[in-house]
Design a protein around this motif. Structure first.
Motif, mmCIF file in Angstrom:
data_model
loop_
_atom_site.group_PDB
_atom_site.id
_atom_site.type_symbol
_atom_site.label_atom_id
_atom_site.label_comp_id
_atom_site.label_asym_id
_atom_site.label_seq_id
_atom_site.Cartn_x
_atom_site.Cartn_y
_atom_site.Cartn_z
ATOM 1 N N UNK A 37 -37.603 51.348 10.162
ATOM 2 C CA UNK A 37 -37.533 50.145 11.000
ATOM 3 C C UNK A 37 -38.933 49.755 11.458
ATOM 4 N N UNK A 38 -39.169 48.453 11.514
ATOM 5 C CA UNK A 38 -40.421 47.950 12.084
ATOM 6 C C UNK A 38 -40.181 47.399 13.485
ATOM 7 N N UNK A 39 -39.015 47.713 14.026
ATOM 8 C CA UNK A 39 -38.704 47.344 15.410
ATOM 9 C C UNK A 39 -38.956 48.532 16.337
ATOM 10 N N UNK A 40 -39.982 49.281 16.024
ATOM 11 C CA UNK A 40 -40.352 50.483 16.774
ATOM 12 C C UNK A 40 -41.859 50.662 16.641
ATOM 13 N N UNK A 41 -42.595 50.726 17.741
ATOM 14 C CA UNK A 41 -44.061 50.809 17.676
ATOM 15 C C UNK A 41 -44.572 51.982 16.842
ATOM 16 N N UNK A 42 -43.837 53.087 16.837
ATOM 17 C CA UNK A 42 -44.277 54.253 16.078
ATOM 18 C C UNK A 42 -44.390 53.922 14.596
ATOM 19 N N UNK A 43 -43.372 53.265 14.041
ATOM 20 C CA UNK A 43 -43.367 52.981 12.613
ATOM 21 C C UNK A 43 -44.288 51.819 12.262
ATOM 22 N N UNK A 44 -44.544 50.942 13.226
ATOM 23 C CA UNK A 44 -45.559 49.905 13.022
ATOM 24 C C UNK A 44 -46.932 50.567 12.877
ATOM 25 N N UNK A 45 -47.204 51.577 13.723
ATOM 26 C CA UNK A 45 -48.466 52.311 13.641
ATOM 27 C C UNK A 45 -48.565 53.091 12.329
ATOM 28 N N UNK A 191 -32.851 56.688 18.969
ATOM 29 C CA UNK A 191 -34.290 56.393 19.000
ATOM 30 C C UNK A 191 -34.581 54.990 19.552
ATOM 31 N N UNK A 192 -33.661 54.424 20.321
ATOM 32 C CA UNK A 192 -33.762 53.035 20.764
ATOM 33 C C UNK A 192 -33.932 52.959 22.286
ATOM 34 N N UNK A 193 -34.816 52.094 22.757
ATOM 35 C CA UNK A 193 -35.102 52.005 24.192
ATOM 36 C C UNK A 193 -33.904 51.478 24.991
ATOM 37 N N UNK A 194 -33.267 50.420 24.494
ATOM 38 C CA UNK A 194 -32.126 49.846 25.206
ATOM 39 C C UNK A 194 -30.978 50.839 25.285
ATOM 40 N N UNK A 195 -30.731 51.541 24.187
ATOM 41 C CA UNK A 195 -29.669 52.550 24.186
ATOM 42 C C UNK A 195 -30.044 53.726 25.078
ATOM 43 N N UNK A 196 -31.320 54.070 25.100
ATOM 44 C CA UNK A 196 -31.784 55.134 25.986
ATOM 45 C C UNK A 196 -31.498 54.802 27.435
#
Length: 297
Positions: A37-45, A191-196
């Motif tokens: 996913x590219x909706x996560x800063x880690x994988x964008x990096x 691994x999702x902020x909203x779900x967290x």
């Protein structure tokens, strides 16, 4: 007539330049990168690390986003086999469903290197990732030191079936096994902020006392921290995993206690270095670890 000839010559020269550019592009080696996913800063990096190192080495990169969907990942692998790439870097959505993706590449004689998350089957040349078990243990030891090995702990898990979820959980749970910690809740937030945020809110309502939270990535940690802040539970220690920019900033501000730095840009760079060796027919290890470190205030 002279003006007409000048125009014709200009068109011919422009066409030659365009043809020349096309030949140059086609001659460059292409690396396929399928990202969970590219909706996560880690994988964008991670993507940034791949692209930057590839450019330095003269490679092109074709990037496809699986949008956290195993079916989309399979479709992406089918697409990438016809995009004339020379090798593919696969960051799986989850380790079991990745088997199908790897086998599609195998059937197309396309070499595969997995990144960050492993595939549980198929022919993979190498796996590049942090030692997630060690990272989970690092988080456990930090909380044990801070809380004197006593208290109620919550664990937020990532996507079920991914190697990162399995290994980070194992490292953390093995790490606290001999302590006085009590694991009062363990739930997935993908691994999702909203779900967290929502999962943590539900846990808060069902548990009287919480001393610490270990979230298997920073997005969930930030969501959990927001839920705790909303419940006026500011003394709960929250530890994340990945050291994204948002998480590191939260650590500096004292909102998160710590994050395990997985260095995604370095993982991407290391993956391309591995690809470079493979393309030169050099031998590489089946597992190439990338160093971890703990970020605290």
């Amino acid at each position: 007539m002279k003006k007409f000839l000048y125009i014709i010559m200009s068109i011919i020269m422009s066409s030659s330049l365009l043809v020349g550019c096309q030949v140059k592009d086609d001659s460059r080696v292409k690396i396929g990168l399928i990202v969970s996913t590219l909706n996560n800063p880690f994988f964008v990096d991670l993507k940034t690390g791949v692209e930057k190192r590839a450019e330095e080495l003269g490679y092109d990169v074709v990037v496809l986003d699986s949008q956290n969907d195993p079916a989309k990942e399979v479709s992406n692998m089918e697409d990438i086999t016809v995009k004339n790439v020379d090798i593919v870097l696969l960051n799986p959505v989850d380790s079991d469903s990745a088997i199908a993706s790897v086998m599609i590449a195998n059937n197309s004689k396309l070499a595969v290197v997995t990144v960050d998350r492993a595939a549980n089957g198929g022919d993979v040349i190498s796996h590049i990732a942090s030692d997630n078990i060690a990272g989970g243990d690092m988080a456990a030891k930090f909380l044990m030191e801070k809380l004197g090995s006593k208290g109620n702990v919550v664990e937020l898990e990532g996507i079920a079936g991914s190697s990162a979820t399995r290994d980070r959980g194992k490292g953390f749970e093995d790490g606290i096994k001999e302590s006085g910690f009590k694991l009062v809740a363990k739930q997935s937030a993908d691994f999702d902020r909203t779900k967290g945020l929502s999962v943590m809110e539900n846990i808060i309502q069902s548990k009287d006392k919480i001393d610490a939270v270990f979230a298997q990535n920073d997005e969930m940690a930030l969501g959990a921290q927001k839920a705790l802040e909303g419940a006026n539970m500011k003394d709960v220690l929250v530890v994340g995993f990945d050291a994204t920019a948002d998480a590191v900033d939260a650590v500096k501000k004292g909102k998160l206690a710590a994050t395990v730095a997985q260095q995604p840009v370095l993982i991407g760079k290391t993956a391309v270095d591995a690809v470079n060796k493979i393309l030169k027919n050099e031998k590489i290890k089946e597992y190439i670890p990338v160093q971890l470190k703990l970020i605290t205030k």
